[in-house]
Motif scaffolding. Structure first.
Motif, PDB file in Angstrom:
ATOM      1  N   THR A 217     138.884  -0.485  27.014  1.00 36.91           N
ATOM      2  CA  THR A 217     139.644  -1.695  27.294  1.00 36.91           C
ATOM      3  C   THR A 217     140.044  -1.739  28.760  1.00 36.91           C
ATOM      4  OG1 THR A 217     140.530  -1.843  25.051  1.00 36.91           O
ATOM      5  CG2 THR A 217     141.744  -2.993  26.770  1.00 36.91           C
TER       6      THR A 217
ATOM      7  N   GLU B 252     146.310  -9.581  29.551  1.00 38.70           N
ATOM      8  CA  GLU B 252     144.986 -10.019  29.127  1.00 38.70           C
ATOM      9  C   GLU B 252     144.102  -8.780  29.049  1.00 38.70           C
ATOM     10  OE1 GLU B 252     143.297 -13.746  30.677  1.00 38.70           O
ATOM     11  OE2 GLU B 252     141.555 -12.534  31.247  1.00 38.70           O
ATOM     12  N   ARG B 253     143.491  -8.600  27.887  1.00 32.52           N
ATOM     13  CA  ARG B 253     142.683  -7.404  27.661  1.00 32.52           C
ATOM     14  C   ARG B 253     141.241  -7.780  27.353  1.00 32.52           C
ATOM     15  NH1 ARG B 253     145.987  -2.696  24.508  1.00 32.52           N
ATOM     16  NH2 ARG B 253     147.878  -2.746  25.783  1.00 32.52           N
ATOM     17  N   ARG B 254     140.328  -7.069  27.983  1.00 30.72           N
ATOM     18  CA  ARG B 254     138.901  -7.176  27.687  1.00 30.72           C
ATOM     19  C   ARG B 254     138.476  -5.862  27.035  1.00 30.72           C
ATOM     20  NH1 ARG B 254     135.769  -7.709  32.600  1.00 30.72           N
ATOM     21  NH2 ARG B 254     137.450  -6.525  33.585  1.00 30.72           N
ATOM     22  N   THR B 255     137.926  -5.958  25.838  1.00 27.52           N
ATOM     23  CA  THR B 255     137.603  -4.767  25.059  1.00 27.52           C
ATOM     24  C   THR B 255     136.146  -4.782  24.643  1.00 27.52           C
ATOM     25  OG1 THR B 255     139.869  -4.607  24.210  1.00 27.52           O
ATOM     26  CG2 THR B 255     138.178  -3.426  22.995  1.00 27.52           C
ATOM     27  N   TRP B 256     135.489  -3.625  24.806  1.00 28.43           N
ATOM     28  CA  TRP B 256     134.125  -3.414  24.357  1.00 28.43           C
ATOM     29  C   TRP B 256     134.177  -2.346  23.264  1.00 28.43           C
ATOM     30  CZ3 TRP B 256     135.816  -4.115  29.223  1.00 28.43           C
ATOM     31  CH2 TRP B 256     135.225  -5.148  29.988  1.00 28.43           C
TER      32      TRP B 256
ATOM     33  N   GLU C 128     137.675 -15.054  24.277  1.00 31.06           N
ATOM     34  CA  GLU C 128     136.221 -14.889  24.260  1.00 31.06           C
ATOM     35  C   GLU C 128     135.816 -13.888  23.199  1.00 31.06           C
ATOM     36  OE1 GLU C 128     133.806 -14.633  27.996  1.00 31.06           O
ATOM     37  OE2 GLU C 128     135.785 -14.442  28.938  1.00 31.06           O
ATOM     38  N   THR C 129     134.664 -14.123  22.594  1.00 29.33           N
ATOM     39  CA  THR C 129     134.042 -13.192  21.660  1.00 29.33           C
ATOM     40  C   THR C 129     132.553 -13.222  21.926  1.00 29.33           C
ATOM     41  OG1 THR C 129     135.723 -13.625  19.966  1.00 29.33           O
ATOM     42  CG2 THR C 129     133.671 -12.617  19.235  1.00 29.33           C
TER      43      THR C 129
ATOM     44  N   TYR D 143     132.456  -7.610  22.061  1.00 32.01           N
ATOM     45  CA  TYR D 143     133.308  -7.872  23.219  1.00 32.01           C
ATOM     46  C   TYR D 143     134.358  -8.924  22.877  1.00 32.01           C
ATOM     47  CZ  TYR D 143     134.793  -9.959  27.618  1.00 32.01           C
ATOM     48  OH  TYR D 143     135.548 -10.478  28.640  1.00 32.01           O
ATOM     49  N   HIS D 144     135.605  -8.663  23.283  1.00 29.92           N
ATOM     50  CA  HIS D 144     136.682  -9.630  23.092  1.00 29.92           C
ATOM     51  C   HIS D 144     137.554  -9.690  24.346  1.00 29.92           C
ATOM     52  CE1 HIS D 144     135.656  -8.526  18.904  1.00 29.92           C
ATOM     53  NE2 HIS D 144     135.959  -9.781  18.639  1.00 29.92           N
ATOM     54  N   ARG D 145     137.973 -10.890  24.668  1.00 29.92           N
ATOM     55  CA  ARG D 145     138.994 -11.086  25.708  1.00 29.92           C
ATOM     56  C   ARG D 145     140.179 -11.769  25.045  1.00 29.92           C
ATOM     57  NH1 ARG D 145     140.136 -15.018  29.989  1.00 29.92           N
ATOM     58  NH2 ARG D 145     138.366 -16.289  29.283  1.00 29.92           N
TER      59      ARG D 145
END
Length: 288
Positions: free
Chosen positions: A125, A112-116, A280-281, A87-89
């Protein structure tokens, strides 16, 4: 400033090029804030200024400091954690941009992207477009005088199929050096680092290999302590690409050695061209 390396859109074309954007006036920039974010111009609102360094004059080569950091890394919050998804933001500015018809006034799109992401590279995303930002006051004034042309994005989601990227990172120094471009210098190193830290949950041993590899890359100098655009304390290195009138900045966590941010300054080192902030990671079993 050199802008030919970025996607430049004529006014009016943005809605066709950026997913789920719609044009509407922006009245204000949200609720009042106690203080502007680091690197922002308080008088002009969302006009960016380059991040300030601790070391301005005669910065030393970065190699010895990076190797010292690599030798004393602390655990990151995600070290030792498990989960199906990486996970990354991540927050980005400046890709794409929108330019006035004469090319003089630029507006950068912020998202702003949140990716799994799974081990095979497939991912989901969730993206949230944010208020546009500007490289200079003149650009801000130009676009704020045309509220009907200011985009305010709507959140959207996208899915990507398996990418073919390695499922796991190399565990040896030579493998990490190859992944970072071998003998690549300057912007090449920065590009590979952003890709690496935006896609993988990088363990401590690998972070040490990464710092050692960057220490061997020519041209990077040590800038000491900085505060990134998320308000976090870090240590910075820079590379000056004089042929293209650009400076690359990398910010690392002073404890874990993880990459916090990257940005490019151009126009005689006066204007921020683009930035990436890795907020975030983590490891998780839930894609939410």
């Amino acid at each position: 400033p050199r802008r030919n390396r970025r996607l430049v859109l004529a006014a009016g074309a943005l809605a066709a090029a950026v997913v789920a954007y719609s044009a509407m006036p922006i009245g204000d920039e949200g609720p009042p804030r106690a203080a502007p974010p680091p690197g922002a111009d308080a008088d002009a609102g969302p006009v960016l200024v380059p991040i300030a360094f601790e070391v301005n004059a005669d910065p030393p080569a970065a190699g010895a400091r990076l190797r010292d950091l690599a030798a004393r890394l602390a655990d990151a919050p995600y070290d030792g954690r498990t989960g199906r998804y990486a996970y990354h933001r991540v927050k980005t500015w400046g890709d794409p941009i929108q330019a006035s018809p004469d090319g003089r006034h630029v507006m950068g799109i912020v998202s702003e992207r949140r990716t799994w992401r799974l081990a095979d590279g497939s991912s989901r995303t969730a993206a949230t477009p944010l208020t546009p930002q500007f490289p200079d006051r003149a650009s801000r004034d130009y676009w704020m005088s045309r509220p009907g042309e200011l985009p305010e994005g709507k959140p959207y989601e996208l899915a990507e199929p398996p990418s073919g990227d390695p499922a796991t990172l190399p565990t040896d120094q030579a493998g990490i050096a190859r992944m970072l471009g071998g003998d690549a210098a300057g912007s090449g190193v920065a590009k590979h680092l952003v890709w690496l830290y935006s896609r993988y949950v990088v363990p401590k041993r690998t972070r040490a290999h990464v710092l050692t590899a960057v220490a061997q890359a020519p041209g990077w100098v040590w800038r000491g302590q900085v505060t990134d655009r998320a308000g976090r304390r870090g240590v910075a290195i820079t590379f000056d690409d004089r042929a293209n009138d650009q400076r690359s900045l990398l910010v690392f966590d002073p404890r874990t050695g993880a990459l916090l941010a990257h940005e490019i300054v151009s126009g005689g080192l006066r204007e921020v061209s683009t930035y990436v902030v890795i907020l975030e990671t983590a490891r998780t079993n839930q894609p939410r």
